[in-house]
Design a protein around this motif. Structure first.
Motif, PDB file in Angstrom:
ATOM      1  N   CYS A  11     -79.186 -11.497  10.298  1.00  0.00           N
ATOM      2  CA  CYS A  11     -80.578 -11.583  10.725  1.00  0.00           C
ATOM      3  C   CYS A  11     -80.869 -10.318  11.531  1.00  0.00           C
ATOM      4  N   VAL A  13     -83.453  -8.381  13.826  1.00  0.00           N
ATOM      5  CA  VAL A  13     -84.627  -8.606  14.678  1.00  0.00           C
ATOM      6  C   VAL A  13     -85.013  -7.270  15.293  1.00  0.00           C
ATOM      7  N   GLY A 127     -85.982 -18.077  11.545  1.00  0.00           N
ATOM      8  CA  GLY A 127     -86.626 -16.799  11.864  1.00  0.00           C
ATOM      9  C   GLY A 127     -87.859 -16.971  12.725  1.00  0.00           C
ATOM     10  N   VAL A 144     -88.539 -10.409  11.786  1.00  0.00           N
ATOM     11  CA  VAL A 144     -87.202 -10.887  11.463  1.00  0.00           C
ATOM     12  C   VAL A 144     -86.957 -10.732   9.966  1.00  0.00           C
ATOM     13  N   ASN A 157     -86.633  -7.002   6.997  1.00  0.00           N
ATOM     14  CA  ASN A 157     -87.450  -6.833   8.197  1.00  0.00           C
ATOM     15  C   ASN A 157     -88.618  -5.887   7.907  1.00  0.00           C
TER      16      ASN A 157
END
Length: 192
Positions: A11, A13, A127, A144, A157
């Protein structure tokens, strides 16, 4: 060797327009206003809000060139405050660490290592939880991207930021294959 039925997911961010977003936490009156964050001694623009970018203001533009048109553009400017940015970054990372093991990539972005999730909807919901919690607790907007590799998570992203249909959260594997192909075709190799 057996195939892992639960592959790892990453993930990514990223704080949107980080320095400008961090400044807006302290000065809410510049929310929605085109904003330039200036270098030490206010020499040039080192960061821009999305509104300033849309006006065509470019990074590195000297303040003495921007100042005469600032009022006409409704462009606000602030001196950089790196102590603030470091503090805000630490807060973002603290929130991210609550959700999954986190590897900070830069002052405004990190990768979370996720275990496998059973459904795309769970990933989208995850997310949005991360995105909403950072906005609520730290006061900054993030996007995200979730994918099976760090590179694809970064690309997801990018989609999350650029395409409103994602609402700030893009799960690479849940994106139509044609969209993924188009993004990869348009992306310069230098951005990988």
């Amino acid at each position: 060797m057996p195939v892992d039925p639960h592959p790892r997911l990453y993930c990514h961010v990223d704080v949107n327009s980080a320095y400008a977003s961090f400044e807006r936490v302290l000065t809410p009156s510049v929310e929605g206003v085109p904003l330039a964050v200036l270098s030490n001694n206010d020499g040039c623009a080192v960061a821009l809000s999305s509104e300033a970018k849309k006006l065509g203001v470019e990074l590195g533009t000297p303040w003495f060139q921007l100042r005469p048109v600032a009022k006409k553009l409704d462009l606000a400017a602030v001196s950089s405050n790196y102590e603030l940015y470091g503090s805000m970054s630490a807060r973002v990372m603290e929130v991210l660490n609550r959700h999954a093991p986190t590897s900070q990539y830069s002052i405004d972005e990190a990768f979370l290592l996720l275990g496998a999730r059973s459904a795309e909807q769970d990933l989208v919901a995850f997310g949005h939880r991360v995105k909403d919690e950072i906005r609520r607790l730290v006061g900054v907007p993030v996007c995200v991207g979730i994918a099976p590799t760090v590179t694809l998570a970064k690309l997801a992203n990018k989609w999350a930021k650029k395409a409103e249909v994602f609402g700030g959260v893009c799960v690479w594997e849940g994106t139509p294959p044609l969209w993924r192909e188009q993004l990869l075709e348009r992306l310069p190799v230098s951005e990988l």
